[in-house]
Design an enzyme around this catalytic site. Structure first.
Site, PDB file in Angstrom:
ATOM      1  N   GLY A 152      -8.508  -6.306 -16.650  1.00 38.40           N
ATOM      2  CA  GLY A 152      -9.703  -5.468 -16.571  1.00 38.40           C
ATOM      3  C   GLY A 152     -10.132  -5.233 -15.141  1.00 38.40           C
ATOM      4  N   CYS A 171       0.828  -1.215   0.000  1.00 37.69           N
ATOM      5  CA  CYS A 171       0.000   0.000   0.000  1.00 37.69           C
ATOM      6  C   CYS A 171       0.862   1.264   0.000  1.00 37.69           C
ATOM      7  CB  CYS A 171      -0.936  -0.018   1.206  1.00 37.69           C
ATOM      8  SG  CYS A 171      -1.980   1.424   1.307  1.00 37.69           S
ATOM      9  N   TYR A 220      -8.992  -3.525 -11.020  1.00 37.83           N
ATOM     10  CA  TYR A 220      -8.661  -2.239 -10.400  1.00 37.83           C
ATOM     11  C   TYR A 220      -7.391  -1.617 -10.996  1.00 37.83           C
ATOM     12  CZ  TYR A 220     -11.580  -2.837  -6.116  1.00 37.83           C
ATOM     13  OH  TYR A 220     -12.593  -2.958  -5.213  1.00 37.83           O
ATOM     14  N   ARG A 262      -9.594  -9.505 -21.714  1.00 40.66           N
ATOM     15  CA  ARG A 262     -10.068 -10.727 -22.370  1.00 40.66           C
ATOM     16  C   ARG A 262     -11.586 -10.866 -22.407  1.00 40.66           C
ATOM     17  NH1 ARG A 262      -8.105 -15.239 -17.885  1.00 40.66           N
ATOM     18  NH2 ARG A 262      -9.286 -14.437 -16.123  1.00 40.66           N
ATOM     19  N   CYS A 286      -1.523   1.761  -3.056  1.00 42.33           N
ATOM     20  CA  CYS A 286      -2.462   2.862  -2.822  1.00 42.33           C
ATOM     21  C   CYS A 286      -1.805   4.248  -2.838  1.00 42.33           C
ATOM     22  CB  CYS A 286      -3.153   2.708  -1.474  1.00 42.33           C
ATOM     23  SG  CYS A 286      -3.341   1.027  -0.890  1.00 42.33           S
ATOM     24  N   LYS A 337       0.067   5.309  -6.194  1.00 37.20           N
ATOM     25  CA  LYS A 337      -0.984   5.318  -7.213  1.00 37.20           C
ATOM     26  C   LYS A 337      -1.839   6.576  -7.098  1.00 37.20           C
ATOM     27  CE  LYS A 337      -4.731   4.197  -6.179  1.00 37.20           C
ATOM     28  NZ  LYS A 337      -5.267   2.865  -6.010  1.00 37.20           N
ATOM     29  N   LYS A 338      -2.216   6.922  -5.856  1.00 35.01           N
ATOM     30  CA  LYS A 338      -3.067   8.099  -5.660  1.00 35.01           C
ATOM     31  C   LYS A 338      -2.283   9.373  -6.030  1.00 35.01           C
ATOM     32  CE  LYS A 338      -7.088   9.788  -4.218  1.00 35.01           C
ATOM     33  NZ  LYS A 338      -7.618  10.094  -2.911  1.00 35.01           N
ATOM     34  N   ALA A 358     -13.301   2.090  -3.730  1.00 35.14           N
ATOM     35  CA  ALA A 358     -13.200   3.072  -4.815  1.00 35.14           C
ATOM     36  C   ALA A 358     -12.202   2.563  -5.830  1.00 35.14           C
ATOM     37  CB  ALA A 358     -12.739   4.420  -4.279  1.00 35.14           C
ATOM     38  N   GLY A 416      -3.895  -9.521 -11.616  1.00 37.09           N
ATOM     39  CA  GLY A 416      -4.183 -10.095 -10.314  1.00 37.09           C
ATOM     40  C   GLY A 416      -2.931 -10.371  -9.506  1.00 37.09           C
ATOM     41  N   HIS A 447     -26.125  22.158  -0.800  1.00 40.44           N
ATOM     42  CA  HIS A 447     -26.291  22.772  -2.111  1.00 40.44           C
ATOM     43  C   HIS A 447     -25.278  23.881  -2.343  1.00 40.44           C
ATOM     44  CE1 HIS A 447     -28.502  23.578  -5.734  1.00 40.44           C
ATOM     45  NE2 HIS A 447     -28.509  24.867  -5.450  1.00 40.44           N
ATOM     46  N   VAL A 477      -7.527  -0.425 -14.846  1.00 37.37           N
ATOM     47  CA  VAL A 477      -8.260   0.802 -15.194  1.00 37.37           C
ATOM     48  C   VAL A 477      -7.626   2.027 -14.533  1.00 37.37           C
ATOM     49  CG1 VAL A 477     -10.448  -0.345 -15.698  1.00 37.37           C
ATOM     50  CG2 VAL A 477     -10.044   0.521 -13.419  1.00 37.37           C
ATOM     51  N   GLU A 478      -7.060   1.823 -13.346  1.00 35.17           N
ATOM     52  CA  GLU A 478      -6.415   2.965 -12.685  1.00 35.17           C
ATOM     53  C   GLU A 478      -5.185   3.423 -13.476  1.00 35.17           C
ATOM     54  OE1 GLU A 478      -5.795   1.785  -8.592  1.00 35.17           O
ATOM     55  OE2 GLU A 478      -7.856   2.311  -8.049  1.00 35.17           O
ATOM     56  N   GLU A 492     -25.415  15.877  -3.353  1.00 34.94           N
ATOM     57  CA  GLU A 492     -26.799  16.047  -2.881  1.00 34.94           C
ATOM     58  C   GLU A 492     -27.783  15.211  -3.699  1.00 34.94           C
ATOM     59  OE1 GLU A 492     -28.667  19.975  -3.393  1.00 34.94           O
ATOM     60  OE2 GLU A 492     -27.145  20.444  -4.897  1.00 34.94           O
TER      61      GLU A 492
HETATM   62  P1  NDP Z   1      -8.000  -7.905 -10.256  1.00 35.57           P
HETATM   63  O1  NDP Z   1      -8.241  -9.242  -9.678  1.00 35.57           O
HETATM   64  O2  NDP Z   1      -8.832  -6.757  -9.819  1.00 35.57           O
HETATM   65  O3  NDP Z   1      -8.085  -7.987 -11.846  1.00 35.57           O
HETATM   66  C1  NDP Z   1      -7.310  -8.903 -12.566  1.00 35.57           C
HETATM   67  C2  NDP Z   1      -7.683  -8.781 -14.027  1.00 35.57           C
HETATM   68  O4  NDP Z   1      -6.777  -9.572 -14.800  1.00 35.57           O
HETATM   69  C3  NDP Z   1      -9.086  -9.283 -14.322  1.00 35.57           C
HETATM   70  O5  NDP Z   1      -9.689  -8.413 -15.230  1.00 35.57           O
HETATM   71  C4  NDP Z   1      -8.835 -10.658 -14.938  1.00 35.57           C
HETATM   72  O6  NDP Z   1      -9.809 -11.008 -15.888  1.00 35.57           O
HETATM   73  C5  NDP Z   1      -7.522 -10.432 -15.649  1.00 35.57           C
HETATM   74  N1  NDP Z   1      -6.775 -11.668 -15.837  1.00 35.57           N
HETATM   75  C6  NDP Z   1      -6.532 -12.640 -14.935  1.00 35.57           C
HETATM   76  N2  NDP Z   1      -5.807 -13.627 -15.495  1.00 35.57           N
HETATM   77  C7  NDP Z   1      -5.590 -13.279 -16.773  1.00 35.57           C
HETATM   78  C8  NDP Z   1      -4.929 -13.894 -17.869  1.00 35.57           C
HETATM   79  N3  NDP Z   1      -4.344 -15.089 -17.748  1.00 35.57           N
HETATM   80  N4  NDP Z   1      -4.906 -13.266 -19.067  1.00 35.57           N
HETATM   81  C9  NDP Z   1      -5.517 -12.060 -19.211  1.00 35.57           C
HETATM   82  N5  NDP Z   1      -6.172 -11.428 -18.208  1.00 35.57           N
HETATM   83  C10 NDP Z   1      -6.204 -12.029 -17.007  1.00 35.57           C
HETATM   84  O7  NDP Z   1      -6.443  -7.649  -9.992  1.00 35.57           O
HETATM   85  P2  NDP Z   1      -5.535  -6.363 -10.060  1.00 35.57           P
HETATM   86  O8  NDP Z   1      -4.203  -6.887 -10.431  1.00 35.57           O
HETATM   87  O9  NDP Z   1      -6.155  -5.290 -10.869  1.00 35.57           O
HETATM   88  O10 NDP Z   1      -5.518  -5.886  -8.555  1.00 35.57           O
HETATM   89  C11 NDP Z   1      -5.270  -6.800  -7.487  1.00 35.57           C
HETATM   90  C12 NDP Z   1      -6.106  -6.448  -6.290  1.00 35.57           C
HETATM   91  O11 NDP Z   1      -5.552  -5.333  -5.629  1.00 35.57           O
HETATM   92  C13 NDP Z   1      -7.536  -6.031  -6.620  1.00 35.57           C
HETATM   93  O12 NDP Z   1      -8.413  -7.107  -6.750  1.00 35.57           O
HETATM   94  C14 NDP Z   1      -7.907  -5.167  -5.459  1.00 35.57           C
HETATM   95  O13 NDP Z   1      -8.451  -5.955  -4.452  1.00 35.57           O
HETATM   96  C15 NDP Z   1      -6.583  -4.567  -5.028  1.00 35.57           C
HETATM   97  N6  NDP Z   1      -6.504  -3.162  -5.476  1.00 35.57           N
HETATM   98  C16 NDP Z   1      -7.347  -2.250  -4.934  1.00 35.57           C
HETATM   99  C17 NDP Z   1      -7.328  -0.941  -5.338  1.00 35.57           C
HETATM  100  C18 NDP Z   1      -8.281   0.043  -4.743  1.00 35.57           C
HETATM  101  O14 NDP Z   1      -8.836  -0.218  -3.703  1.00 35.57           O
HETATM  102  N7  NDP Z   1      -8.515   1.180  -5.399  1.00 35.57           N
HETATM  103  C19 NDP Z   1      -6.390  -0.474  -6.342  1.00 35.57           C
HETATM  104  C20 NDP Z   1      -5.563  -1.509  -6.883  1.00 35.57           C
HETATM  105  C21 NDP Z   1      -5.623  -2.796  -6.454  1.00 35.57           C
HETATM  106  P3  NDP Z   1     -11.247 -11.623 -15.485  1.00 35.57           P
HETATM  107  O15 NDP Z   1     -12.053 -10.492 -14.970  1.00 35.57           O
HETATM  108  O16 NDP Z   1     -11.737 -12.156 -16.784  1.00 35.57           O
HETATM  109  O17 NDP Z   1     -10.976 -12.684 -14.477  1.00 35.57           O
END
Ligand code: NDP
Length: 458
Positions: free
Chosen positions: A181, A43, A183, A204, A48, A51-52, A347, A267, A442, A186-187, A447
């Site tokens: 796709g 973190c 957290y 995917r 966190c 990143k922020k 978030a 992940g 307001h 997209v961040e 609101e």
């Molecule tokens: P996530 O689990 O959120 O997302 C992993 C993504 O990778 C999914 O879209 C998944 O697809 C895809 N994926 C998994 N395996 C493969 C593969 N073999 N080939 C292609 N795509 C694949 O993990 P992140 O790494 O984004 O983040 C880890 C964790 O850290 C988060 O789950 C969250 O809990 C935490 N985090 C929290 C934040 C916050 O609070 N703002 C910020 C950043 C991280 P599919 O959906 O199809 O399984």
């Protein structure tokens, strides 16, 4: 003489480990903690916090664009300097590392700068950077080593960076690609897009952010596309080749792209390598996590685990809550009530931000016989003058039978800040009537959460 040198030995000084160590020490326990990387864990160092900071940096892009409508004119076009951001971020993290060190010292927690592994249910082996080996005994040992990013197997995957590496790039990537796709994907797509990279997100599935409310996902797709992120769904990375100093990426749909950096945000896995779990009979579940009971005890009761090592949301506030709960179980006279994992707000710091608490519309439809959905999307007041086309989404999901608000979702400026307050109401089980009887502030966007009167659908 005490049977063990320590009452609690914590392995890993991340969010959960440090909180458990300090709280146990405050409860009178004799505590030590081992860390061989950086204090504060993911973190603080590669999650966190940086990143922020980078997200703030990226937001300036919009702010410069928005300013003209309010009468501000820049004498020169804004110029972004990656090294300044990166190095200022590193300075801030160094400061936080020191704060963590002092917090542990002030709490009388003994810190070992060493890598730790388990020898038996009450013994930890420590090896420091010089190769010195030491054994210490503890009545209880807490595993708090968190998670570690994971990159899928494909030809050229050695060229994909993970989230531990992305913060300290030597050169700013003019063309940036992120795989995944969730957290992190997209961040970082929003961050590099905002900082000026030509950004491509590869996912995917049909639509990113699986598990979030579908309308939130669709809305985020529209807004991120509007900001210029190139979203490529239903495809994956097949290979990466290094050609000169450019990465040539071939996608599974046959397309080829050239980029300067690729982030794999696919992940994280529990960070258990070298801990010595197997020899002690501690096995992992199907998801690679350490099974624990309500008291955070593993299959060996003197060995505890929390945070990203165990099942549940991988979020800092969850690890902190688990740390305090664990200490209440093991170092206070009264057994606490079980930890309630319901309605954890979260978030996503993509641009615009997503804030969410409770059930998605889809989850609520599964759970309740009838629901009401209240929603609005609008152009925030700021954008009446800015000329930005950005829109905000706000949404409440209500159980029709009880009138209880079971989900609240927002995509828009500072959604995390807004949803944190709404989360108290959702967690407390307040009704739509309670929301309606609350007066708005307001003029704010927030609101809208107390002025939504007509259901959009049932
Ligand atoms: P996530 O689990 O959120 O997302 C992993 C993504 O990778 C999914 O879209 C998944 O697809 C895809 N994926 C998994 N395996 C493969 C593969 N073999 N080939 C292609 N795509 C694949 O993990 P992140 O790494 O984004 O983040 C880890 C964790 O850290 C988060 O789950 C969250 O809990 C935490 N985090 C929290 C934040 C916050 O609070 N703002 C910020 C950043 C991280 P599919 O959906 O199809 O399984």
């Amino acid at each position: 003489m005490a049977e063990f040198e320590y009452d609690l030995f914590v392995i890993g000084a991340g969010s959960g480990g440090v909180r458990a160590a300090r709280t146990a020490a405050a409860a009178g326990a004799n505590v030590a903690i081992a860390e061989d990387l950086y204090l504060g864990g993911t973190c603080v160092n590669v999650g966190c916090v940086p990143k922020k900071l980078y997200s703030y940096a990226a937001h300036f892009h919009d702010a410069f664009d928005d300013a003209a409508g309010f009468g501000w004119h820049l004498s020169e076009p804004p110029r972004f300097e990656w090294a300044t951001l990166r190095d200022n971020k590193s300075g801030e993290i160094k400061r936080l590392n020191e704060i963590y060190r002092r917090m542990l010292e002030n709490a009388d927690v003994t810190l070992f700068d060493a890598r730790a592994s388990l020898k038996d249910p009450h013994t930890v082996v420590l090896k420091n950077a010089e190769g010195n080996r030491q054994e210490v005994s503890a009545k209880k040992i807490l595993l708090a080593t968190g998670g570690w990013p994971w990159v899928p197997d494909f030809p050229g995957n050695q060229y994909a960076l993970d989230s531990n590496q992305i913060f300290d790039l030597e050169r700013f990537p003019e063309r940036f690609m992120v795989l995944g796709g969730g957290y992190i994907s997209v961040e970082f797509a929003s961050i590099f897009n905002g900082l000026g990279s030509d950004t491509h997100l590869i996912y995917r599935g049909d639509l990113f952010l699986r598990g979030f409310d579908d309308e939130v996902r669709e809305f985020t797709r529209t807004e991120m596309t509007r900001k210029g992120v190139n979203l490529h769904f239903n495809t994956n990375i097949e290979t990466i080749e290094l050609v000169g100093d450019v990465y040539s990426v071939t996608l599974t749909d046959g397309r080829k792209m050239e980029v300067d950096a690729i982030l794999s945000a696919t992940g994280r896995k529990a960070n258990v390598t070298g801990l010595g779990l197997e020899a002690l009979g501690i096995s992992l579940d199907k998801a690679g996590k350490i099974p624990v009971n309500e008291r955070f005890e593993t299959q060996v009761p003197s060995i505890l685990a929390l945070g990203d090592l165990i099942a549940g949301p991988e979020l800092t506030p969850v690890a902190l809550a688990e740390a305090m709960q664990l200490v209440a179980h093991h170092f206070s006279p009264d057994e606490p009530a079980p930890l309630n994992y319901a309605a954890i707000p979260t978030a996503v710091f993509c641009h615009p931000n997503i804030g969410t608490v409770g059930l998605s519309e889809e989850e609520a439809r599964e759970k309740y016989a009838a629901i009401r959905v209240y929603r609005t999307d609008f152009k925030a007041m700021k954008h009446t003058l800015s000329a930005s086309q950005e829109r905000t989404l706000m949404k409440l999901v209500v159980d029709d039978a009880t009138d209880v608000v079971v989900g609240a979702h927002m995509v828009g400026d500072d959604a995390g800040e807004v949803i944190q307050g709404v989360a108290i109401a959702v967690r407390a089980g307040l009704t739509k009537k309670d929301f309606d009887s609350t007066l708005g502030i307001h003029p704010t966007g927030a609101e809208e959460f107390v002025t939504l009167r007509t259901p959009a659908r049932h």
